[in-house]
Every structure is written in C-alpha cells, then in structure tokens.
Design a protein around this motif. Structure first.
Motif, PDB file in Angstrom:
ATOM      1  N   ASP A 130       0.857  -1.178   0.000  1.00  0.00           N
ATOM      2  CA  ASP A 130       0.000   0.000   0.000  1.00  0.00           C
ATOM      3  C   ASP A 130       0.894   1.229   0.000  1.00  0.00           C
ATOM      4  O   ASP A 130       1.477   1.596   1.021  1.00  0.00           O
ATOM      5  CB  ASP A 130      -0.906  -0.010   1.234  1.00  0.00           C
ATOM      6  CG  ASP A 130      -1.874   1.170   1.256  1.00  0.00           C
ATOM      7  OD1 ASP A 130      -1.841   1.990   0.313  1.00  0.00           O
ATOM      8  OD2 ASP A 130      -2.654   1.267   2.221  1.00  0.00           O
ATOM      9  N   TYR A 131       1.030   1.885  -1.156  1.00  0.00           N
ATOM     10  CA  TYR A 131       1.954   3.006  -1.290  1.00  0.00           C
ATOM     11  C   TYR A 131       1.507   4.236  -0.505  1.00  0.00           C
ATOM     12  O   TYR A 131       2.304   5.126  -0.242  1.00  0.00           O
ATOM     13  CB  TYR A 131       2.130   3.370  -2.765  1.00  0.00           C
ATOM     14  CG  TYR A 131       3.085   2.469  -3.505  1.00  0.00           C
ATOM     15  CD1 TYR A 131       4.418   2.812  -3.647  1.00  0.00           C
ATOM     16  CD2 TYR A 131       2.662   1.264  -4.061  1.00  0.00           C
ATOM     17  CE1 TYR A 131       5.308   1.991  -4.326  1.00  0.00           C
ATOM     18  CE2 TYR A 131       3.541   0.434  -4.737  1.00  0.00           C
ATOM     19  CZ  TYR A 131       4.858   0.806  -4.871  1.00  0.00           C
ATOM     20  OH  TYR A 131       5.727  -0.014  -5.535  1.00  0.00           O
ATOM     21  N   ASP A 132       0.230   4.296  -0.140  1.00  0.00           N
ATOM     22  CA  ASP A 132      -0.253   5.445   0.617  1.00  0.00           C
ATOM     23  C   ASP A 132      -0.077   5.256   2.123  1.00  0.00           C
ATOM     24  O   ASP A 132      -0.318   6.172   2.897  1.00  0.00           O
ATOM     25  CB  ASP A 132      -1.736   5.690   0.321  1.00  0.00           C
ATOM     26  CG  ASP A 132      -1.976   6.120  -1.112  1.00  0.00           C
ATOM     27  OD1 ASP A 132      -1.109   6.827  -1.659  1.00  0.00           O
ATOM     28  OD2 ASP A 132      -3.016   5.739  -1.686  1.00  0.00           O
ATOM     29  N   SER A 133       0.334   4.057   2.530  1.00  0.00           N
ATOM     30  CA  SER A 133       0.526   3.772   3.936  1.00  0.00           C
ATOM     31  C   SER A 133       1.966   4.076   4.343  1.00  0.00           C
ATOM     32  O   SER A 133       2.746   4.631   3.579  1.00  0.00           O
ATOM     33  CB  SER A 133       0.175   2.312   4.226  1.00  0.00           C
ATOM     34  OG  SER A 133       0.245   2.041   5.611  1.00  0.00           O
ATOM     35  N   VAL A 134       2.327   3.681   5.552  1.00  0.00           N
ATOM     36  CA  VAL A 134       3.657   3.936   6.098  1.00  0.00           C
ATOM     37  C   VAL A 134       4.487   2.660   6.055  1.00  0.00           C
ATOM     38  O   VAL A 134       4.002   1.581   6.386  1.00  0.00           O
ATOM     39  CB  VAL A 134       3.556   4.437   7.558  1.00  0.00           C
ATOM     40  CG1 VAL A 134       4.933   4.577   8.183  1.00  0.00           C
ATOM     41  CG2 VAL A 134       2.818   5.766   7.611  1.00  0.00           C
ATOM     42  N   GLY A 135       5.733   2.764   5.597  1.00  0.00           N
ATOM     43  CA  GLY A 135       6.678   1.670   5.770  1.00  0.00           C
ATOM     44  C   GLY A 135       6.901   0.749   4.598  1.00  0.00           C
ATOM     45  O   GLY A 135       7.753  -0.125   4.672  1.00  0.00           O
ATOM     46  N   TRP A 136       6.151   0.873   3.500  1.00  0.00           N
ATOM     47  CA  TRP A 136       6.294  -0.029   2.354  1.00  0.00           C
ATOM     48  C   TRP A 136       6.197  -1.496   2.810  1.00  0.00           C
ATOM     49  O   TRP A 136       7.051  -2.319   2.555  1.00  0.00           O
ATOM     50  CB  TRP A 136       7.621   0.217   1.622  1.00  0.00           C
ATOM     51  CG  TRP A 136       7.592  -0.131   0.162  1.00  0.00           C
ATOM     52  CD1 TRP A 136       7.033   0.608  -0.844  1.00  0.00           C
ATOM     53  CD2 TRP A 136       8.133  -1.295  -0.474  1.00  0.00           C
ATOM     54  NE1 TRP A 136       7.210  -0.022  -2.050  1.00  0.00           N
ATOM     55  CE2 TRP A 136       7.885  -1.185  -1.865  1.00  0.00           C
ATOM     56  CE3 TRP A 136       8.809  -2.410  -0.016  1.00  0.00           C
ATOM     57  CZ2 TRP A 136       8.282  -2.136  -2.790  1.00  0.00           C
ATOM     58  CZ3 TRP A 136       9.206  -3.376  -0.936  1.00  0.00           C
ATOM     59  CH2 TRP A 136       8.944  -3.238  -2.293  1.00  0.00           C
ATOM     60  N   VAL A 137       5.127  -1.796   3.546  1.00  0.00           N
ATOM     61  CA  VAL A 137       4.910  -3.152   4.054  1.00  0.00           C
ATOM     62  C   VAL A 137       3.745  -3.787   3.298  1.00  0.00           C
ATOM     63  O   VAL A 137       2.849  -3.093   2.806  1.00  0.00           O
ATOM     64  CB  VAL A 137       4.624  -3.146   5.565  1.00  0.00           C
ATOM     65  CG1 VAL A 137       5.834  -2.629   6.333  1.00  0.00           C
ATOM     66  CG2 VAL A 137       3.396  -2.308   5.900  1.00  0.00           C
ATOM     67  N   PRO A 138       3.721  -5.128   3.184  1.00  0.00           N
ATOM     68  CA  PRO A 138       2.613  -5.798   2.484  1.00  0.00           C
ATOM     69  C   PRO A 138       1.270  -5.543   3.165  1.00  0.00           C
ATOM     70  O   PRO A 138       1.194  -5.391   4.390  1.00  0.00           O
ATOM     71  CB  PRO A 138       2.998  -7.280   2.555  1.00  0.00           C
ATOM     72  CG  PRO A 138       4.466  -7.301   2.806  1.00  0.00           C
ATOM     73  CD  PRO A 138       4.758  -6.079   3.618  1.00  0.00           C
ATOM     74  N   LYS A 139       0.209  -5.527   2.366  1.00  0.00           N
ATOM     75  CA  LYS A 139      -1.124  -5.269   2.900  1.00  0.00           C
ATOM     76  C   LYS A 139      -1.716  -6.484   3.599  1.00  0.00           C
ATOM     77  O   LYS A 139      -2.417  -6.345   4.608  1.00  0.00           O
ATOM     78  CB  LYS A 139      -2.064  -4.846   1.758  1.00  0.00           C
ATOM     79  CG  LYS A 139      -1.752  -3.499   1.158  1.00  0.00           C
ATOM     80  CD  LYS A 139      -2.701  -3.160   0.034  1.00  0.00           C
ATOM     81  CE  LYS A 139      -2.421  -3.978  -1.219  1.00  0.00           C
ATOM     82  NZ  LYS A 139      -3.241  -3.544  -2.367  1.00  0.00           N
ATOM     83  N   HIS A 140      -1.463  -7.693   3.066  1.00  0.00           N
ATOM     84  CA  HIS A 140      -2.192  -8.872   3.532  1.00  0.00           C
ATOM     85  C   HIS A 140      -1.312  -9.939   4.170  1.00  0.00           C
ATOM     86  O   HIS A 140      -1.827 -10.938   4.665  1.00  0.00           O
ATOM     87  CB  HIS A 140      -2.958  -9.503   2.366  1.00  0.00           C
ATOM     88  CG  HIS A 140      -3.952  -8.582   1.724  1.00  0.00           C
ATOM     89  ND1 HIS A 140      -4.968  -7.985   2.436  1.00  0.00           N
ATOM     90  CD2 HIS A 140      -4.081  -8.151   0.440  1.00  0.00           C
ATOM     91  CE1 HIS A 140      -5.690  -7.227   1.616  1.00  0.00           C
ATOM     92  NE2 HIS A 140      -5.168  -7.311   0.416  1.00  0.00           N
ATOM     93  N   THR A 141       0.004  -9.786   4.125  1.00  0.00           N
ATOM     94  CA  THR A 141       0.928 -10.778   4.676  1.00  0.00           C
ATOM     95  C   THR A 141       1.998 -10.062   5.504  1.00  0.00           C
ATOM     96  O   THR A 141       2.101  -8.837   5.466  1.00  0.00           O
ATOM     97  CB  THR A 141       1.597 -11.594   3.564  1.00  0.00           C
ATOM     98  OG1 THR A 141       2.280 -10.695   2.672  1.00  0.00           O
ATOM     99  CG2 THR A 141       0.585 -12.410   2.778  1.00  0.00           C
ATOM    100  N   ILE A 142       2.790 -10.846   6.226  1.00  0.00           N
ATOM    101  CA  ILE A 142       3.925 -10.276   6.946  1.00  0.00           C
ATOM    102  C   ILE A 142       5.153 -10.239   6.040  1.00  0.00           C
ATOM    103  O   ILE A 142       5.800  -9.213   5.882  1.00  0.00           O
ATOM    104  CB  ILE A 142       4.212 -11.072   8.231  1.00  0.00           C
ATOM    105  CG1 ILE A 142       3.024 -10.962   9.193  1.00  0.00           C
ATOM    106  CG2 ILE A 142       5.489 -10.563   8.905  1.00  0.00           C
ATOM    107  CD1 ILE A 142       3.144 -11.811  10.432  1.00  0.00           C
ATOM    108  N   SER A 143       5.487 -11.379   5.454  1.00  0.00           N
ATOM    109  CA  SER A 143       6.598 -11.420   4.503  1.00  0.00           C
ATOM    110  C   SER A 143       6.156 -10.858   3.160  1.00  0.00           C
ATOM    111  O   SER A 143       4.967 -10.842   2.830  1.00  0.00           O
ATOM    112  CB  SER A 143       7.085 -12.857   4.325  1.00  0.00           C
ATOM    113  OG  SER A 143       6.072 -13.651   3.714  1.00  0.00           O
ATOM    114  N   SER A 144       7.115 -10.408   2.380  1.00  0.00           N
ATOM    115  CA  SER A 144       6.868 -10.019   1.003  1.00  0.00           C
ATOM    116  C   SER A 144       7.188 -11.191   0.080  1.00  0.00           C
ATOM    117  O   SER A 144       7.881 -12.141   0.463  1.00  0.00           O
ATOM    118  CB  SER A 144       7.740  -8.819   0.609  1.00  0.00           C
ATOM    119  OG  SER A 144       7.381  -7.665   1.324  1.00  0.00           O
ATOM    120  N   SER A 145       6.701 -11.116  -1.129  1.00  0.00           N
ATOM    121  CA  SER A 145       7.072 -12.095  -2.146  1.00  0.00           C
ATOM    122  C   SER A 145       8.566 -12.011  -2.431  1.00  0.00           C
ATOM    123  O   SER A 145       9.247 -11.071  -2.012  1.00  0.00           O
ATOM    124  CB  SER A 145       6.295 -11.822  -3.435  1.00  0.00           C
ATOM    125  OG  SER A 145       6.652 -10.532  -3.934  1.00  0.00           O
ATOM    126  N   ALA A 146       9.101 -12.994  -3.149  1.00  0.00           N
ATOM    127  CA  ALA A 146      10.514 -12.962  -3.509  1.00  0.00           C
ATOM    128  C   ALA A 146      10.841 -11.706  -4.329  1.00  0.00           C
ATOM    129  O   ALA A 146      11.881 -11.069  -4.119  1.00  0.00           O
ATOM    130  CB  ALA A 146      10.881 -14.226  -4.289  1.00  0.00           C
TER     131      ALA A 146
END
Length: 412
Positions: A130-146
């Motif tokens: 979510d680019y409008d949120s804080v931290g560049w973190v995934p919206k639905h998971t904890i880890s990011s994809s590869a």
C-alpha cells in the motif's frame, strides 16, 4: 538533459523536508511492529547464511520487526516533501532513511494528471504494498514475495521520476491509463545479492546507508578469483558514474482490474570497480495485475524476468520469479494465501562459483484489525529451495524452512 554523476544525498532532502515543516505543519505518521516468531530455518541471510527467510532457528522469539516514522509536508499547493525513517534490530545502523523525496503535482487542466518526484524512493513495482501507507509493508501478509523482498533490499530510485495519468472520467472512458519514466544514479551493485545469496522471502527493507553482508564464499576471498569484491554490499552506491532508467505503463478499469508493465535497466558498466564494489549490469522486465471480481475477492500477480552481469563474464546469470496472491474477508479480518516461484540460471566463466537455484514459497496469513490503529497479523510460511553453492559454506544444498510469525502492528 544532463544528469549529475554524484548521487543525490538524502541529507539534502531531509533538510528540505524540515524546511517545509517550518513553513507549514508536518503530518507525522508511524508504524511500530512487534514480532513473535518460531522458526526452524537454517542460518538466515542476515547472519551471512544462505537461508531464504529473515528469521532462523537462532533468532530471538520476540523482536521489533519494523519501526517507521514518516513526515509529509506541503511546501506549496502543488509541492510536497516526504521523509521516512526506519529502525529495527537487524540493521547495521540503528536509524536509517527509507525514503526522502520532493513531489510536484500540478493542478490538472484536462484529462491528464502529472507528477514529478525527485529524491530517494521506491520504484512503482509492487501490487502487494500500500503506497499510501507507512513503511512499504505488504497489505495482507507479513513477509513479502521474492520479487518485493529483492526490491526492498537492493532497488531504490535515486533520481527523478515523471508520471502521468489520463483520467477516464474526463473523456467518458471506463478506464484510466498511465505512463511512468525515471532516470536515476546509484543502484550499480544491484544484482549482487541475487547472484551470490539468491532470492529471499522476507520483509527486510534496506535503508539508504545500510550494508548487507554476503556469505563467506571462496570466490571473493583474498585468494579467490574476484579478490577486489568485498562481502559488505552497499546496495545504492554509485560506482561507474552512469545513470540508469526505467519506463512503464499501466491501465486501470475502475477498481476491478489493474494492469502494469515496466522495463528497468541500470546501464551499469560491469568492468568498473570502486571501493571494493563492482558495478553490475542489471535489467529486467516486470508485469503485474490485480483483479477484484465479485464477492470481495482480490487476486494479485507479479512476474519478473531479467539478467545481471559482472566483470568480463565473471558472474552472469538470468533470473526470474513470479507469485500469485488471493485474499478475502473472513470473520473479523482478512485471510490471504500467496504462492511464489523463483530461480536463477548462470552462464559465466567460473564453474567453481555456482549460482543456480530453484525454489518456491507458500504463505498463509490472517490480518485481524483490533481497532482503527491496532491490528494483529499471523503468518505461516514455508520456503523450499535448492542452491548448490550452500556446500561451499558447509550447508545442505536443499533446504525446507518453516516459520510461524505473529505481528502486532500499531499505526499512529
């Protein structure tokens, strides 16, 4: 247009952001993410191993996963400044700059809406974030994809990006169409991690001044064939004095379907080495799609294919990865399932430096909002990978890593 050979320095953008704050009020937002983790993984890539996940069997059970503070200020009606600082227990520096940029968004006079960004920021390559949120973190998971794990560690735009979008409502069209292009410096070491450490599946995001330590492979030891390469990598360093670029396009059919494509090329000179760090010629093509059919489902996909080269064909490989993610509300929260595939294939002149790998990952997550500012996310992650180079540091080439993570996120 001329482009400076020296990198943009985030301290300059920090000063601009603070100056903006003195003119008008700065809006401060933040994220604090506290983790509980149980993992059986072998030595993590953050501990100079070749594990694929952020946490391993020796990681602390409780830790701070992310601590992010973001300030946004309006300098004028059309110019804004953004500064994002981050900290966690696995960075070599305690506090670092994650993003720092100025953005000019003039009032549109017709169907086209334009934006120019200058500074240090993420390229527009993720549909997990979510680019409008804080931290560049995934919206639905904890880890990011590869794909996004690699982008979070080894790619950042350090330059100028121009984007424009034609809004369909102005011309009675059912779709919006956009284009984006950027020129940047830095990012010359991009490709180093993929070649000598491989893909990862994590949410570790490097800061502007961060360093990443490679495994202790024989190829870049003092008596190895590439002794001018150090194990400490500065991902965003400028090495050869040449700019790189990316360009892409996107199409949105309302909120139902989003499509995007992007070509990236850092135009690195693979024969240049400076301060014990080589420049790598890294390029890739990237596509993504988000589909929201009936029933509140969201289906997301990204795919990437590219190649990287260092030296006179000393290290050369093709890389590719893709993932598919499905999410849907379930009870009081949202459940998500993601499947990853990744691989690299080498074609260089150093057979004693194997860089091939194959792997896949499965993540099952549930996000439970406890209040407007507090949420609890749980993720079960499995990563299976085969990398022959692990034998060089006394690890098994084929590994299966499992972890269960709980993340308590406070957004303020």
């Amino acid at each position: 247009m001329t482009f400076p050979s020296r990198s943009f320095h985030p301290a300059g953008w920090l000063a601009l952001a603070l100056a903006a704050g003195s003119a008008q009020a700065v809006e401060w937002r933040g994220l604090l993410d506290v983790r509980a983790v149980d993992s059986d993984a072998s030595r993590s890539f953050l501990d100079s191993g070749m594990g694929k996940t952020r946490y391993d069997a020796g990681s602390p059970r409780l830790s701070i996963g992310q601590a992010v503070l973001r300030g946004d200020a309006d300098i004028s009606d059309s110019i804004g400044a953004t500064l994002e600082l981050s900290a966690d227990q696995q960075h070599r520096g305690v506090v670092d700059v994650r993003e720092a940029f100025l953005a000019w968004s003039p009032v549109p006079s017709g169907a086209w809406k334009m934006r120019v960004k200058a500074g240090f920021f993420f390229p527009p390559t993720s549909v997990e974030i979510d680019y409008d949120s804080v931290g560049w973190v995934p919206k639905h998971t904890i880890s990011s994809s590869a794909i996004n794990s690699w982008i979070g560690e080894e790619l950042r735009t350090n330059g100028v990006e121009w984007s424009a979008r034609r809004l369909g409502r102005y011309i009675d069209a059912p779709y919006d169409v956009g284009v984006v292009a950027a020129v940047f410096n830095g990012n010359d070491p991009t490709g180093t991690l993929l070649a000598w450490r491989g893909w990862s599946i994590s949410d570790r995001i490097a800061g502007r001044f961060d360093t990443v330590k490679l495994p202790d492979l024989p190829v870049y030891r003092a008596d190895g064939p590439i002794p001018r390469q150090w194990r400490d990598i500065h991902p965003y360093r400028e090495v050869d004095g040449k700019p790189g670029y990316y360009a892409g396009a996107n199409l949105n059919l309302g909120t139902r379907l989003e499509l995007a494509a992007l070509h990236y090329d850092n135009l690195g000179d693979p024969l240049t080495v400076k301060d014990w760090q080589y420049s790598w010629r890294t390029r890739f093509d990237h596509v993504s799609a988000v589909w929201r059919p009936q029933g509140r489902w969201e289906l997301a996909m990204q795919a990437m294919r590219g190649d990287t080269l260092m030296g006179p064909n000393a290290v050369a490989l093709d890389f590719q990865s893709w993932y598919a993610l499905a999410s849907h509300p379930l009870g009081p929260g949202t459940a998500a399932l993601r499947y990853d595939r990744f691989r690299t294939r080498e074609h260089d002149i150093l057979p004693a430096d194997p860089n091939n790998e194959n792997g896949y990952g499965v993540a099952l997550a549930y996000d439970w909002p406890l209040s407007d500012s507090l949420s609890l996310m749980t993720e079960a992650l499995l990563v299976r990978s085969d990398r022959p180079a692990r034998r060089l540091i006394a690890e098994q080439p084929s590994q299966t890593e499992r972890s269960l993570t709980m993340s308590l996120r406070w957004r303020f």
